[in-house]
Scaffold this motif. Structure first.
Motif, PDB file in Angstrom:
ATOM      1  N   ASP A 306      -1.475   9.883  17.273  1.00 29.18           N
ATOM      2  CA  ASP A 306      -2.728   9.415  17.864  1.00 29.18           C
ATOM      3  C   ASP A 306      -3.912  10.194  17.300  1.00 29.18           C
ATOM      4  O   ASP A 306      -4.232  11.285  17.777  1.00 29.18           O
ATOM      5  N   VAL A 307      -4.553   9.628  16.277  1.00 27.42           N
ATOM      6  CA  VAL A 307      -5.665  10.314  15.634  1.00 27.42           C
ATOM      7  C   VAL A 307      -6.943   9.489  15.704  1.00 27.42           C
ATOM      8  O   VAL A 307      -6.911   8.275  15.889  1.00 27.42           O
ATOM      9  N   HIS A 314      -6.370  14.737  15.389  1.00 29.52           N
ATOM     10  CA  HIS A 314      -5.706  14.279  16.600  1.00 29.52           C
ATOM     11  C   HIS A 314      -6.678  14.196  17.765  1.00 29.52           C
ATOM     12  O   HIS A 314      -7.616  14.992  17.878  1.00 29.52           O
ATOM     13  N   SER A 315      -6.432  13.234  18.635  1.00 30.14           N
ATOM     14  CA  SER A 315      -7.357  12.989  19.747  1.00 30.14           C
ATOM     15  C   SER A 315      -7.276  14.057  20.829  1.00 30.14           C
ATOM     16  O   SER A 315      -8.220  14.211  21.614  1.00 30.14           O
ATOM     17  N   PRO A 318      -6.656  19.583  18.411  1.00 28.75           N
ATOM     18  CA  PRO A 318      -7.606  19.638  17.301  1.00 28.75           C
ATOM     19  C   PRO A 318      -7.071  20.263  16.023  1.00 28.75           C
ATOM     20  O   PRO A 318      -7.683  20.093  14.959  1.00 28.75           O
ATOM     21  N   ASN A 319      -5.956  20.986  16.074  1.00 31.36           N
ATOM     22  CA  ASN A 319      -5.388  21.565  14.854  1.00 31.36           C
ATOM     23  C   ASN A 319      -4.299  20.685  14.246  1.00 31.36           C
ATOM     24  O   ASN A 319      -3.555  21.117  13.364  1.00 31.36           O
ATOM     25  N   VAL A 320      -4.217  19.436  14.715  1.00 33.64           N
ATOM     26  CA  VAL A 320      -3.227  18.484  14.214  1.00 33.64           C
ATOM     27  C   VAL A 320      -3.949  17.292  13.590  1.00 33.64           C
ATOM     28  O   VAL A 320      -4.900  16.760  14.169  1.00 33.64           O
ATOM     29  N   TYR A 321      -3.472  16.880  12.418  1.00 32.29           N
ATOM     30  CA  TYR A 321      -4.000  15.708  11.723  1.00 32.29           C
ATOM     31  C   TYR A 321      -2.828  14.813  11.330  1.00 32.29           C
ATOM     32  O   TYR A 321      -1.674  15.253  11.294  1.00 32.29           O
ATOM     33  N   CYS A 326       2.529   6.948   9.284  1.00 33.60           N
ATOM     34  CA  CYS A 326       2.895   7.429  10.617  1.00 33.60           C
ATOM     35  C   CYS A 326       1.699   7.523  11.552  1.00 33.60           C
ATOM     36  O   CYS A 326       1.860   7.771  12.744  1.00 33.60           O
ATOM     37  N   SER A 327       0.501   7.321  11.029  1.00 30.00           N
ATOM     38  CA  SER A 327      -0.708   7.498  11.834  1.00 30.00           C
ATOM     39  C   SER A 327      -1.045   6.236  12.613  1.00 30.00           C
ATOM     40  O   SER A 327      -0.554   5.138  12.318  1.00 30.00           O
ATOM     41  N   SER A 328      -1.929   6.381  13.586  1.00 28.49           N
ATOM     42  CA  SER A 328      -2.372   5.253  14.405  1.00 28.49           C
ATOM     43  C   SER A 328      -3.534   4.504  13.781  1.00 28.49           C
ATOM     44  O   SER A 328      -4.087   3.592  14.407  1.00 28.49           O
ATOM     45  N   LEU A 329      -3.930   4.851  12.561  1.00 26.63           N
ATOM     46  CA  LEU A 329      -5.090   4.230  11.928  1.00 26.63           C
ATOM     47  C   LEU A 329      -4.898   2.714  11.817  1.00 26.63           C
ATOM     48  O   LEU A 329      -3.890   2.256  11.274  1.00 26.63           O
ATOM     49  N   PRO A 330      -5.846   1.932  12.328  1.00 24.72           N
ATOM     50  CA  PRO A 330      -5.673   0.469  12.376  1.00 24.72           C
ATOM     51  C   PRO A 330      -6.023  -0.221  11.064  1.00 24.72           C
ATOM     52  O   PRO A 330      -6.933  -1.044  10.990  1.00 24.72           O
TER      53      PRO A 330
END
Length: 442
Positions: A306-307, A314-315, A318-321, A326-330
């Motif tokens: 969830d980014v 990450h939402s 903050p230290n996670v990208y 695998c990302s939630s990018l639409p």
């Protein structure tokens, strides 16, 4: 304190004769941990291992082989050798990064740790998740038993991609079926690309008049972006390929050579099942997030990391990208998207690490899907998944089939992939676009 731990470890590594272990024998810690040694993970880790210094970056990746997956369509269509698609992982990981040859099993963002498959834990100060997406052959009844034999193949797996061309060469008559699932997948154009290459092969072998080609997609359109959907509908119609929308493959009967589809949508036949005999069946398997992500606090309800769609941060942690499939990018899950995302992620992560006050970089949803339609023919779809608008690099109409687009995709981009993207120096064609097509839609 984590900061003190990292400082002490870095100081120890700099002492004469000091050498970090090449295996993870117990808890270890790194300034940055990247989960995934695919295109996205290497594009990030290559740059950041240079910026942060030797042994500050670790890459968690279990596979000894790195595959350039965009070439699989060419292999399945008999246009490229399988040998062109892969190199040893050890040859493509940056020398300054530590390769942890294990699979990730769990992520604990509260403790800043990743648990490996062997139970060891790796600590991080920053985490980038670039794990890709999992092929789910078990998600279709009977597919695992049928795949790789009796005319059933898939360009999505290195295990079965060579079977595609082998089986296509043996087709003399009957039905050739090509499927697209309802789940998010990587390279959403690939399920139909192989249908066009099969059509061309059958014509060359003078059997096309005896073979029925059908494309079955669980979606309501042949392609998500209208401009390219119109183009692909025209290509399919001109080749005599039957396009079936809202048809989701749910079962394969290998011994009987029959495929069963469930009709989706809200039409009068929604919920019905249709069984079709086949001589050849190319399956795009359903795909899903890896379980270790889905079970972790970093996942959204769908199981993807969830980014923020613009910053890739990450939402909640903050230290996670996250980057790539695998990302939630639409937006569509492609190597081209990962290249553009990598530039944004690296800028924003380095900005955070260094405590910079400049503006964050923003990802605009750019992606590209080269749609091979034959030998030396290709529709070069480039667009933003966020706006649904074309975002083309060149001045000509890229929805038309072009030999230049084919050459670019088949011969130029593979070299860019190996020699630039994996080394973190390719971030997409934005600079070229400013010269070649300055009025491109944004």
């Amino acid at each position: 304190m984590l900061a003190a731990k990292f400082a002490a470890r870095a100081a120890a590594a700099r002492r004469p004769g000091a050498r970090l272990s090449s295996t993870v024998a117990g808890p270890s810690s790194y300034r940055l941990v990247v989960i995934g040694g695919g295109a996205a993970g290497l594009a990030v880790s290559s740059t950041l291992s240079e910026k942060l210094g030797a042994n500050e970056v670790a890459v968690i990746e279990p596979s000894a082989v790195h595959y350039q997956q965009p070439l699989f369509t060419f292999v399945g269509g008999g246009l490229k050798s399988f040998a062109d698609t892969h190199r040893p992982t050890a040859d493509v990981i940056a020398p300054g990064a530590k390769w942890i040859r294990q699979a990730a099993a769990a992520i604990d963002p509260a403790q800043n740790t990743v648990t490996l498959a062997d139970g060891a834990r790796v600590s991080y100060e920053y985490l980038v998740v670039a794990a890709g997406i999992e092929l789910d052959f078990a998600g279709i009844k009977g597919l695992e038993a049928a795949i790789g034999r009796d005319g059933v193949a898939s360009n999505y797996s290195p295990k079965y991609v060579q079977k595609t061309f082998e089986f296509l060469q043996n087709v003399r008559s009957g039905n050739a079926l090509f499927t697209m699932p309802a789940t998010p997948i990587k390279c959403a154009g690939a399920p139909q690309k192989i249908a066009y290459l099969a059509d061309e092969l059958f014509r060359e072998k003078d059997v096309r008049h005896r073979v029925n080609l059908s494309y079955y997609t669980a979606l309501g359109k042949i392609f998500a972006i209208d401009k390219y959907a119109d183009a692909m509908n025209s290509v399919a119609q001109s080749r005599g390929i039957d396009v079936n929308l809202f048809h989701d493959l749910v079962e394969v009967d290998g011994p009987a050579k029959k495929a069963t589809f469930q009709i989706l949508g809200s039409g009068p036949r929604a919920g019905e099942s249709v069984t079709v005999p086949y001589e050849f069946l190319h399956v795009t398997p359903p795909m899903k997030p890896y379980d270790f992500i889905k079970r972790s606090p970093i996942a959204n309800a769908a199981g993807f990391v969830d980014v923020n769609q613009y910053t890739l941060q990450h939402s909640r942690f903050p230290n996670v990208y996250a980057i790539g499939d695998c990302s939630s990018l639409p937006t569509s899950k492609t190597a081209a998207a990962a290249a553009a995302q990598a530039k944004v992620l690296k800028h924003n992560l380095l900005r955070q690490i260094r405590g910079s006050v400049g503006p964050a970089a923003s990802y605009d949803g750019y992606t590209s899907c080269p749609l091979v339609t034959g030998k030396h023919k290709l529709v070069l779809a480039e667009f933003s998944g966020y706006t649904g608008k074309p975002h083309e690099t060149f001045f000509f109409n890229q929805a038309n089939e072009h030999a230049f687009s084919y050459w670019l995709t088949a011969d130029v981009l593979p070299e860019v992939y190996w020699n630039s993207m994996l080394k973190g120096t390719w971030s997409g064609p934005a600079a070229i676009r400013r010269v070649a097509n300055p009025v491109s839609s944004d």
